[in-house]
Scaffold this motif. Structure first.
Motif, short mmCIF file in Angstrom:
data_model
loop_
_atom_site.label_atom_id
_atom_site.label_comp_id
_atom_site.label_asym_id
_atom_site.label_seq_id
_atom_site.Cartn_x
_atom_site.Cartn_y
_atom_site.Cartn_z
N ASN A 1 63.24 39.23 -130.17
CA ASN A 1 62.81 39.22 -128.78
C ASN A 1 61.52 40.05 -128.65
O ASN A 1 61.28 40.97 -129.42
CB ASN A 1 63.92 39.85 -127.92
N ASP A 2 60.71 39.71 -127.68
CA ASP A 2 59.53 40.52 -127.35
C ASP A 2 59.96 41.96 -127.09
O ASP A 2 60.68 42.23 -126.13
CB ASP A 2 58.87 39.93 -126.09
N GLU B 1 58.51 44.40 -125.84
CA GLU B 1 58.04 44.94 -124.56
C GLU B 1 58.78 44.34 -123.37
O GLU B 1 58.57 44.79 -122.23
CB GLU B 1 56.53 44.70 -124.42
N ASN B 2 59.61 43.36 -123.60
CA ASN B 2 60.37 42.73 -122.52
C ASN B 2 59.47 42.33 -121.34
O ASN B 2 59.84 42.48 -120.17
CB ASN B 2 61.48 43.67 -122.03
N HIS B 3 58.31 41.84 -121.70
CA HIS B 3 57.28 41.58 -120.69
C HIS B 3 57.75 40.59 -119.62
O HIS B 3 57.61 40.83 -118.41
CB HIS B 3 56.03 41.04 -121.38
N ARG C 1 67.62 37.92 -127.81
CA ARG C 1 66.71 36.92 -127.25
C ARG C 1 67.39 36.03 -126.21
O ARG C 1 66.85 35.81 -125.12
CB ARG C 1 66.14 36.07 -128.39
N GLY D 1 54.94 43.50 -131.24
CA GLY D 1 55.47 42.14 -131.35
C GLY D 1 54.35 41.10 -131.25
O GLY D 1 53.30 41.36 -130.66
N GLU E 1 54.26 38.59 -129.41
CA GLU E 1 54.02 38.25 -127.99
C GLU E 1 53.00 39.21 -127.39
O GLU E 1 52.14 38.81 -126.59
CB GLU E 1 55.33 38.31 -127.20
N ALA E 2 53.08 40.49 -127.77
CA ALA E 2 52.12 41.47 -127.24
C ALA E 2 50.72 41.18 -127.78
O ALA E 2 49.73 41.30 -127.05
CB ALA E 2 52.56 42.88 -127.62
N ARG F 1 49.28 38.39 -125.81
CA ARG F 1 48.84 38.81 -124.48
C ARG F 1 47.55 39.63 -124.57
O ARG F 1 46.62 39.44 -123.79
CB ARG F 1 49.93 39.64 -123.80
N ARG G 1 54.31 31.67 -137.09
CA ARG G 1 54.95 32.98 -136.87
C ARG G 1 55.53 33.44 -138.21
O ARG G 1 56.73 33.28 -138.47
CB ARG G 1 56.00 32.84 -135.78
#
Lengths: 370, 370
Positions: free
Chosen positions: A66-67, A69-71, A259, B22, B24-25, B28, B37
């Protein structure tokens, strides 16, 4: 001796205790099957169909972490509550966040204020970090705000726990009293305001979203485990100032959030229509539980939660006998752990067929005991 | 100031650090999309179809808390490995268990031994509890057992971390050397033997299941995050004597395990045929990554894991430029954080189309850098 010989003195001193025994363990220990699971304040109504659809849709991505940062979830919560993403900390249930807060604030021997008989898992974490629990008794089955404030001041406690609505009694305060309590606390005392049951509380009992957001010494706790029907997903969150909730990043398990749980929470948050529907069903179930209690000569307490505490009119031994007796009929409920609260039993809202089983079993259990 | 003013001195001293950023960060921050990935040692091959079927089958039960005793999973692991359920502790990934172990053993200032450049999340937890990291350098890109043993003795360290196979280098030791190391340690030193990558290791490199089970000062760590393809589920476990692994019960988040994750792990464990198939595909992907590296004038290191460390022949600045450059092409990889290991990049095994993208992008990135 099969244990490592050099655990810390604190670790060595702790019991291998479990705050709550799960229904599965009771089934194994007693050789009984749970037919009505109405003891852990879960939601038998389940999550929204849209949540189950999201889980099905995203299951194939479970190979990805999972991300950290839980963005997405922070952004969704911010939009939902009219705050900023940096006002949120995400954790594996409120229980996880409670442990982290105790770790951030408490060194061995420091006093931690709570109500006598309030949430045992918080106490578990306080003990686990060597904190010293100091307690104020409930008053009229509510946590006593004035007594807690006095206790905090007297002990110079750096941490105080307060739940509104309350578990295990189901009682609540008006929002104004909560805000006044928070603002009266010393700035050197961190308030954990546990609002796990906020969705089922009556109007006027939950402070506005922004009512306390300027206070660095307040963290409000919410969860997807109760009305949202996602106890098994383990998603809770804390709301506070960026500096305060940001402290979790120093110590949390950054890759700890599952996730699919995060996806489930996102979908649940987006389906407020389902939440409203469930809250209506919870209220109906509460009413029915109260009716059953009254019909059996017991006294249901008013509830702002997804459960009803029922005063048995006797003591903890009697209440325990009811809890154990109901389990003989496959009805799993729980009860408060400390007197005088433990004169009560605690029954979670559930499906009509669950309450049917409770209604059927309760008079038999009481007849057997009397 | 927006932060609570009375965090513990230790908490206040900690940076808000994240061991790993991560993907995802990165997406962003840099406005880029990940197309391959292959940086976090996840398994792009995904979990078994039988696991996805189990998740679908059990999704409707997500309203229930998971069994806090993790009885079913412990029993299944015990049957699978020929041990007893009480030899296991279940956690939300190895990361969760690492934090708990540090908490059980380390008081501020105590030395903790590890290899210089080994798993950063372990170091994060050591710092988080105020431990003092003492390190032995890698030798020939392997963790140095002799140096670690000397270090432990010299420092009287109560805790030592050792990964076999190793992350981030992919190297490994033979089982006999591991067992000799464990048995040579003082009984007052707890060994964390991280075997996250055990499924992909060559024959003879993983000690037999019962080879160390009599030692109270050894905890072996395993996970469903790597070859089993369940990184997003967060299921790890520790194996040790009942007294040692039982210590987790004193402090863990008893209701922390997600319900569907547990179901996924049970299904994954039951499908060893799929695991074998994936291990074969991981080995093929490793070979292909090595071929790509060699074709580009880089030197792949032998690997016992689901990734390949590739020696760039230069330094950390050069390797970082490759990592950043590949991301420009949507190829997410990582690299070791400490010299001299950081002369390498680290590429995870992935689907053929992922490695295609790596193969396509790498020469462009290198040409740009040279």
């Amino acid at each position: 001796m099969t244990a490592f010989s050099r655990f810390t003195p604190l670790a060595a001193s702790l019991p291998a205790s479990v705050p709550f025994v799960g229904p599965e363990a009771i089934e194994r220990q007693r050789g009984l099957a749970v037919r009505a699971r109405i003891g852990a304040n879960e939601s038998g109504f389940g999550p929204a169909p849209s949540v189950l659809a999201a889980i099905a849709d995203k299951a194939g991505e479970i190979w990805k972490y999972n991300d950290p940062e839980n963005h997405a979830l922070k952004a969704a919560l911010a939009a939902h509550l009219g705050l900023k993403p940096e006002n949120f900390a995400i954790g594996e249930g409120i229980d996880d966040l409670l442990g982290l807060i105790v770790r951030l604030v408490i060194e061995p021997g420091m006093p931690v204020a709570t109500s006598l008989g309030a949430y045992p898992t918080f106490n578990f974490h306080v003990n686990g970090f060597g904190g010293r629990l100091v307690t104020a008794p409930y008053r009229d089955d509510r946590e006593d705000l004035d007594a807690l404030l006095d206790l905090v001041r007297r002990e110079d406690a750096p941490l105080v726990y307060f739940a509104n609505p309350d578990n295990p009694m189901g009682s609540w305060w008006d929002a104004g009293s909560i805000v006044a309590f928070a603002r009266a606390l010393p700035s050197t005392t961190l308030l954990i305001l546990d609002e796990a049951y906020s969705e089922t509380a009556p109007a006027g009992s939950i402070p506005a979203t922004d009512a306390l957001i300027d206070l660095p010494n307040v963290i409000r706790m919410r969860t997807f485990s109760k009305a949202y029907g996602l106890a098994g997903a383990r998603v809770g969150y804390g709301v506070g100032t960026p500096g305060t909730v940001g402290a979790f990043d120093k110590i949390r398990n950054h890759f700890g959030m599952p996730r699919l749980s995060t996806e489930a929470a996102l979908a649940a948050l987006a389906d407020q229509a389902y939440l409203s529907e469930v809250v209506g069903r919870i209220k109906a179930a509460r009413d029915r539980i109260a009716t059953v209690a009254t019909a059996n000569g017991l006294t249901p307490l008013p509830s702002a939660t997804n459960f009803v505490a029922i005063d048995t009119g006797r003591d903890g031994v009697f209440a325990r006998a009811i809890v154990d007796g109901l389990m003989e009929h496959g009805v799993f409920i729980r009860m408060p752990g400390v007197a005088p609260l433990n004169r009560c039993i605690r029954v979670s809202a559930g499906l009509p067929e669950d309450i049917d089983l409770f209604e059927e079993a309760l008079p038999k259990v009481l007849a057997h005991l009397r």
